[in-house]
Enzyme design. Structure first.
Site, PDB file in Angstrom:
ATOM      1  N   CYS A 215      80.093  56.293  88.622  1.00 37.79           N
ATOM      2  CA  CYS A 215      80.595  54.920  88.546  1.00 37.79           C
ATOM      3  C   CYS A 215      82.117  54.970  88.570  1.00 37.79           C
ATOM      4  O   CYS A 215      82.717  56.023  88.407  1.00 37.79           O
ATOM      5  CB  CYS A 215      80.107  54.216  87.285  1.00 37.79           C
TER       6      CYS A 215
ATOM      7  N   CYS B 104      84.142  52.584  86.756  1.00 38.44           N
ATOM      8  CA  CYS B 104      84.820  51.787  85.726  1.00 38.44           C
ATOM      9  C   CYS B 104      85.713  52.603  84.791  1.00 38.44           C
ATOM     10  O   CYS B 104      86.690  52.088  84.261  1.00 38.44           O
ATOM     11  CB  CYS B 104      83.832  50.940  84.944  1.00 38.44           C
TER      12      CYS B 104
ATOM     13  N   LYS C 168      70.000  47.271  85.380  1.00 41.34           N
ATOM     14  CA  LYS C 168      71.011  47.340  84.322  1.00 41.34           C
ATOM     15  C   LYS C 168      71.519  45.928  84.072  1.00 41.34           C
ATOM     16  O   LYS C 168      71.989  45.256  84.995  1.00 41.34           O
ATOM     17  CB  LYS C 168      72.160  48.246  84.767  1.00 41.34           C
TER      18      LYS C 168
ATOM     19  N   ARG D  90      82.231  51.176  75.619  1.00 39.10           N
ATOM     20  CA  ARG D  90      83.478  50.866  76.322  1.00 39.10           C
ATOM     21  C   ARG D  90      84.678  51.391  75.534  1.00 39.10           C
ATOM     22  O   ARG D  90      85.688  51.752  76.119  1.00 39.10           O
ATOM     23  CB  ARG D  90      83.545  49.373  76.623  1.00 39.10           C
TER      24      ARG D  90
ATOM     25  N   ARG E 145      81.223  41.736  83.764  1.00 35.84           N
ATOM     26  CA  ARG E 145      80.471  42.368  84.841  1.00 35.84           C
ATOM     27  C   ARG E 145      79.293  41.513  85.312  1.00 35.84           C
ATOM     28  O   ARG E 145      78.349  42.022  85.894  1.00 35.84           O
ATOM     29  CB  ARG E 145      79.946  43.728  84.372  1.00 35.84           C
TER      30      ARG E 145
ATOM     31  N   GLU F  78      65.196  44.500  92.074  1.00 38.47           N
ATOM     32  CA  GLU F  78      66.223  45.540  92.017  1.00 38.47           C
ATOM     33  C   GLU F  78      65.593  46.936  92.130  1.00 38.47           C
ATOM     34  O   GLU F  78      66.081  47.795  92.858  1.00 38.47           O
ATOM     35  CB  GLU F  78      66.996  45.445  90.696  1.00 38.47           C
TER      36      GLU F  78
ATOM     37  N   LYS G 131      68.145  49.524  81.454  1.00 36.40           N
ATOM     38  CA  LYS G 131      69.225  49.607  80.482  1.00 36.40           C
ATOM     39  C   LYS G 131      69.702  48.210  80.114  1.00 36.40           C
ATOM     40  O   LYS G 131      69.909  47.407  81.029  1.00 36.40           O
ATOM     41  CB  LYS G 131      70.364  50.408  81.124  1.00 36.40           C
TER      42      LYS G 131
ATOM     43  N   SER H 170      74.783  52.349  73.466  1.00 38.84           N
ATOM     44  CA  SER H 170      75.710  52.521  72.345  1.00 38.84           C
ATOM     45  C   SER H 170      75.534  51.466  71.256  1.00 38.84           C
ATOM     46  O   SER H 170      75.578  51.779  70.068  1.00 38.84           O
ATOM     47  CB  SER H 170      77.146  52.509  72.861  1.00 38.84           C
TER      48      SER H 170
ATOM     49  N   TYR I  73      71.887  58.376  72.135  1.00 32.78           N
ATOM     50  CA  TYR I  73      72.873  59.030  71.271  1.00 32.78           C
ATOM     51  C   TYR I  73      72.196  59.635  70.049  1.00 32.78           C
ATOM     52  O   TYR I  73      72.816  60.374  69.300  1.00 32.78           O
ATOM     53  CB  TYR I  73      73.960  58.020  70.864  1.00 32.78           C
TER      54      TYR I  73
HETATM   55  C1  PBG Z   1      79.511  52.326  83.163  1.00 34.80           C
HETATM   56  C2  PBG Z   1      78.549  52.525  82.085  1.00 34.80           C
HETATM   57  C3  PBG Z   1      78.400  51.739  80.939  1.00 34.80           C
HETATM   58  C4  PBG Z   1      77.452  52.368  80.152  1.00 34.80           C
HETATM   59  C5  PBG Z   1      77.035  53.494  80.831  1.00 34.80           C
HETATM   60  N1  PBG Z   1      77.698  53.569  82.047  1.00 34.80           N
HETATM   61  C6  PBG Z   1      79.145  50.588  80.478  1.00 34.80           C
HETATM   62  C7  PBG Z   1      79.191  49.329  81.176  1.00 34.80           C
HETATM   63  O1  PBG Z   1      78.467  49.028  82.106  1.00 34.80           O
HETATM   64  O2  PBG Z   1      80.053  48.577  80.762  1.00 34.80           O
HETATM   65  C8  PBG Z   1      77.020  51.884  78.802  1.00 34.80           C
HETATM   66  C9  PBG Z   1      76.375  52.881  77.948  1.00 34.80           C
HETATM   67  C10 PBG Z   1      76.223  52.518  76.534  1.00 34.80           C
HETATM   68  O3  PBG Z   1      76.545  51.408  76.069  1.00 34.80           O
HETATM   69  O4  PBG Z   1      75.760  53.385  75.800  1.00 34.80           O
HETATM   70  N2  PBG Z   1      79.100  52.063  84.387  1.00 34.80           N
END
Ligand code: PBG
Length: 328
Positions: A117, A119, A201, A211, A223, A239, A254, A280, A319
């Site tokens: 990715c 970001c 996602k 983040r 997003r 999707e 996710k 997270s 995690y």
């Molecule tokens: C980025 C990405 C994100 C996560 C994994 N890859 C964050 C987002 O889309 O903002 C989130 C993972 C998490 O919250 O544990 N593409």
């Protein structure tokens, strides 16, 4: 009282395990690992107790810690030394994920999956190249330029595969990303590197702590133009179907816990392996409650993972991987 069917008969200790329908094992779990090119020592991630960003030099040691718990697979996220408009450090040969992957593959037996990715690499924090005029966020209709981003995702995936990644995991929800990555990998002769797509996602508030961890918050806007609306269930099937048509090998949903219906739908509708990302925020909220003494962390963590598997996930990115695996 003459009850013929008494489910409680099978809830005794000796038989409970024998009739248990769902099992979580260490080999179902994938542990996220954060490698940070801006530090030369380990930095604890405050919002995710027990997790750290580690320098490239510590990547192998970090993965060995994961492996010592019985977890065999890691998902590598990178924090680059610098960011720019297009996220060029994401596909650099000497980029943070590429360097870490090379070391992990050379020195450990871990199965290495890499996050594909932009970001964490763009200075604006969005998951792709911005549309003309989107820069300052003044026009909220402007966002990521889809098709220009595809090319970059292909380059990132190829650079990860060249570094030795066993699998790549695109997480940007860019239309066509799986197809673009598949053909880039094939053209570079990485035909055997599978793609685990973050197929469904959602645009979720549960990503907050990540983040912070990966320093990838968007500098403006959000997003919702590319990640899915939490209200949508049928759209997730669409999707996922698109990603399968483009060659996805494994499908991810996710977040996990607020989206178990989607995990179940994907399980029932498709034959591919299903992964769920226990994100997270799902981790942080249990920790925060446990810290207050309001719930038993170990029990709540294991129950979460059992629920995700029961819903139909084969694999769980979490995690909690190390903590739970250690107790299995
Ligand atoms: C980025 C990405 C994100 C996560 C994994 N890859 C964050 C987002 O889309 O903002 C989130 C993972 C998490 O919250 O544990 N593409």
């Amino acid at each position: 009282m003459n009850l013929t069917d008494r489910p409680r008969r099978l809830r005794r200790d000796g038989v409970r395990g024998m009739v248990s329908e769902t099992d979580v094992t260490a080999s179902d779990l994938i542990a996220p690992v954060f490698v940070d090119a801006t530090t030369d020592e380990r930095v604890p991630i405050e919002s995710m107790p027990g997790h750290e960003r580690v320098p490239v030099e510590e990547a192998v040691a970090r993965v060995e810690e994961v492996r010592s718990t019985g977890v065999e697979s890691v998902m590598v996220f990178g924090i680059p030394e610098s960011k720019d408009e297009r996220g060029t450090r994401a596909w650099a040969d000497d980029g943070v994920v590429q360097e870490a992957t090379r070391r992990i593959v050379d020195d450990t037996d871990a199965y290495v999956i890499t996050d594909v990715c932009l970001c964490e690499y763009t200075d604006h924090g969005h998951c792709g190249v911005l549309e003309e005029g989107a820069r300052d966020g003044a026009d909220p209709r402007l966002t990521v330029e889809n098709d220009e981003t595809l090319d970059l995702l292909g380059k990132i995936a190829v650079s990860h595969a060249a570094a030795g990644a066993d699998m790549v995991a695109p997480s940007g929800m860019i239309d066509g990303m799986v197809g673009a990555i598949r053909s880039a990998l094939d053209d570079a002769a990485f035909r055997d590197v599978p793609i685990m797509s973050y197929a469904a996602k959602y645009e979720s508030a549960f990503y907050g702590p990540f983040r912070d961890a990966a320093d990838g918050a968007p500098a403006f806007g959000d997003r919702r133009h590319y990640q899915m609306d939490p209200a949508n269930r049928r759209e997730a099937m669409r999707e996922v179907r698109l990603d399968i048509e483009q060659g996805a090998d494994a499908l991810m949903v996710k977040p996990a816990l607020p989206y178990l219906d989607i995990v179940r739908d994907v399980r029932e509708e498709f034959d591919h392996p299903v992964a769920a990302y226990n994100v997270s925020g799902e981790y942080a909220m249990l920790h925060a409650a446990a810290e207050k003494g309001w719930l038993d962390l170990e029990a709540a963590a294991l129950e979460s993972l059992i629920s995700i598997k029961r819903a139909g996930a084969d694999l769980i990115l979490t995690y909690f991987a190390e903590d739970v695996a250690e107790r299995l």
